[in-house]
Design an enzyme around this catalytic site. Structure first.
Site, mmCIF file in Angstrom:
data_model
loop_
_atom_site.group_PDB
_atom_site.id
_atom_site.type_symbol
_atom_site.label_atom_id
_atom_site.label_comp_id
_atom_site.label_asym_id
_atom_site.label_seq_id
_atom_site.Cartn_x
_atom_site.Cartn_y
_atom_site.Cartn_z
ATOM 1 N N LYS A 180 15.907 -29.303 41.679
ATOM 2 C CA LYS A 180 16.100 -27.961 42.222
ATOM 3 C C LYS A 180 14.725 -27.458 42.635
ATOM 4 O O LYS A 180 13.920 -27.025 41.827
ATOM 5 C CB LYS A 180 16.730 -27.039 41.175
ATOM 6 C CG LYS A 180 17.564 -25.891 41.775
ATOM 7 C CD LYS A 180 16.815 -24.941 42.697
ATOM 8 C CE LYS A 180 15.831 -24.061 41.946
ATOM 9 N NZ LYS A 180 15.132 -23.098 42.890
ATOM 10 N N GLY A 232 7.119 -23.834 36.349
ATOM 11 C CA GLY A 232 7.365 -22.477 36.813
ATOM 12 C C GLY A 232 6.784 -21.443 35.883
ATOM 13 O O GLY A 232 5.791 -21.688 35.190
ATOM 14 N N GLU A 254 6.385 -26.462 31.837
ATOM 15 C CA GLU A 254 5.000 -26.346 32.280
ATOM 16 C C GLU A 254 4.879 -24.974 32.931
ATOM 17 O O GLU A 254 5.394 -24.753 34.025
ATOM 18 C CB GLU A 254 4.640 -27.475 33.247
ATOM 19 C CG GLU A 254 3.132 -27.654 33.415
ATOM 20 C CD GLU A 254 2.576 -26.878 34.565
ATOM 21 O OE1 GLU A 254 2.258 -25.675 34.369
ATOM 22 O OE2 GLU A 254 2.451 -27.442 35.653
ATOM 23 N N CYS A 288 -1.442 -24.001 38.953
ATOM 24 C CA CYS A 288 -1.261 -23.714 37.526
ATOM 25 C C CYS A 288 -2.527 -23.939 36.716
ATOM 26 O O CYS A 288 -2.799 -23.216 35.762
ATOM 27 C CB CYS A 288 -0.113 -24.546 36.960
ATOM 28 S SG CYS A 288 -0.345 -26.326 37.123
#
Length: 484
Positions: A180, A232, A254, A288
């Site tokens: 997704k 996310g 994560e 990130c």
């Protein structure tokens, strides 16, 4: 007539790759809007929960996990080779729909994505090999078996790399995967899906859906999803935990970071800046593991600020298709408003904007924001504690090494960090003391051939390396007693 973006054909996207076949998408219409021009790039039809259900059904029925690891690796290798051949096209469409500069994508895909999947392909057989042990009951075989159907949720800021660090390892482990991806990744994931189709995955092994939040909720709540792996934010993670806890489904999370770059007093600043600048500003801060906190001793603060100001002001802002551009636009208006809000609050609290801090001049359109450097904020300030996900870096000061290490750990995150020093023993001491899943010395990470993930509020589970493949397995012991 088929539309083109910088020479890359873009069809009307009204189909979706489900279980090895292209099927009609039945969700709402969606416009892909360029972050750099704010013009419509393409129109698509999103997948719906109908396609999500079909993908899970096919994954549940898939025989993928029964194939020998060598055969799985052969198919995955074809997939990765196809992606690598399309790196220029992948970078082009990513610039069009997410605003990521093509110079950044070329580096990220070559060293991040290709490095990760080449490592995974090379280590899969050893990572999944049976381990033989002895016991009082008899010989024991410890076997790694596929964890089951994996739902892999990807963010917009690095979908090809996340395919390499998350999806390819899960496939190598024998898990059918339903991807997704973010709605902002329609074009790049279409090319990824085309490469999957060309690789010849058997039915049910891989599906790719660029759906909205309702599709994600449908996938994660479905009892057929044995493991949910998210890249996310914390809000999405909390929803996944709630959706999966009743059935004890496994999760990998994560969740980003507020990663420090701890500069010790013996570190030569010219050498520091060579990796600190790209480590802090690459991808416009929408990374990130970005080094979003620079920690320096009080006595060296002014010296560092002068050098950082020059470096930040020298970063070229512009068209993401221009190979000289270092900083492109943010992905959407919400990301721009969020970035502006962080800077406004820092100013109001007494922070000093050393560089940037505004929308750049000369851009009539686009979600652009100057690479920004701020100092003088309190340790508990919003900017020092929370992830911006934009081109904003905060400089903080410490008194001594012990104080610097406290400051490095003074957030709820624990994803990545860097330490700059000429003293190897001191570097090892600092790396051990910092609570993060990755600590790089005199560079920035992570290394894609080794396991990477977070601690504390940055999540749990590991991706990359042999351990990243093993994360998608369940351990089984088989005991051979007398007579066999």
């Amino acid at each position: 007539m088929m539309r083109e973006i910088a020479g890359v054909p873009v069809p009307r996207l009204n189909s979706v790759y489900v279980a090895g076949e292209w099927v009609p998408a039945t969700g709402p219409a969606y416009e892909i809007v360029s972050p750099s021009t704010e013009e419509t790039v393409a129109e698509v039809v999103l997948p719906s929960v109908t396609e999500a259900d079909a993908a899970l059904t096919a994954a549940t029925d898939s025989k993928w996990g029964r194939l020998p690891v060598e055969q799985r690796a052969e198919i995955c290798a074809r997939f990765c080779a196809s992606l690598e051949a399309r790196f220029p096209d992948l970078g082009t469409v990513w610039a069009a729909e997410a605003g990521m500069p093509v110079r950044y994508s070329a580096t990220l895909h070559k060293y991040g994505a290709a490095g990760a999947w080449n490592s995974a392909l090379a280590s899969a057989a050893d990572a999944l090999r049976d381990d033989h042990r002895s016991s009082l009951l008899g010989d024991v075989v410890v076997r790694r078996e596929p964890a089951g159907v994996v739902v892999a949720i990807l963010a917009y800021n690095g979908p090809v790399v996340t395919m390499a660090t998350k999806v390819v390892p899960a496939l190598l482990a024998g898990c059918p995967v339903v991807v997704k991806a973010a709605p902002e990744s329609q074009l790049i994931m279409r090319l990824v899906a085309e490469s999957a189709a060309a690789a010849g995955f058997p039915a049910g092994a891989l599906s790719i859906l660029c759906g909205d939040v309702e599709v994600a909720r449908q996938l994660t709540a479905d009892p057929r999803a044995d493991l949910v792996s998210l890249t996310g934010g914390r809000v999405a993670a909390q929803e996944i935990i709630e959706a999966t806890r009743g059935r004890f489904a496994r999760t990998h999370l994560e969740l980003g970071g507020k990663s420090p770059a701890l500069i010790l007093d013996d570190a030569p600043l010219d050498r520091v800046l060579k990796s600190l600048v790209p480590g802090a500003t690459g991808g416009g801060g929408q990374v990130c593991a970005a080094l979003s906190r620079v920690l320096i001793s009080r006595r060296r603060h002014d010296e560092l600020i002068d050098r950082l100001r020059t470096a930040w002001q020298g970063l070229r802002i512009g068209d993401p298709f221009d190979r000289e551009t270092a900083i492109g636009p943010l992905v959407n208006p919400a990301a721009l408003r969020r970035t502006e809000g962080f800077v406004d609050r820092a100013r109001a609290a007494g922070g000093e904007v050393v560089a940037g801090g505004r929308r750049p001049e000369g851009f009539a359109a686009g979600h652009y924001y100057e690479p920004t450097l701020i100092t003088g904020v309190a340790r508990d300030a919003d900017l020092a504690q929370n992830e911006v996900f934009g081109p904003v870096t905060v400089v903080q000061t410490y008194d001594d090494l012990a104080d610097g290490l406290r400051l490095a750990n003074d957030t709820s995150f624990g994803l990545a960090a860097s330490v700059y020093t000429a003293d190897r023993a001191l570097a090892a001491e600092a790396a051990s003391a910092i609570a993060a899943g990755s600590v790089a010395i005199n560079t920035f990470g992570p290394a894609v051939s080794a396991p990477f993930g977070g601690v504390k509020g940055s999540g749990w589970g590991r991706e990359s390396g042999p351990e990243g493949i093993q994360e998608f397995t369940e351990l089984k012991q088989i005991v051979f007693g007398p007579g066999v």
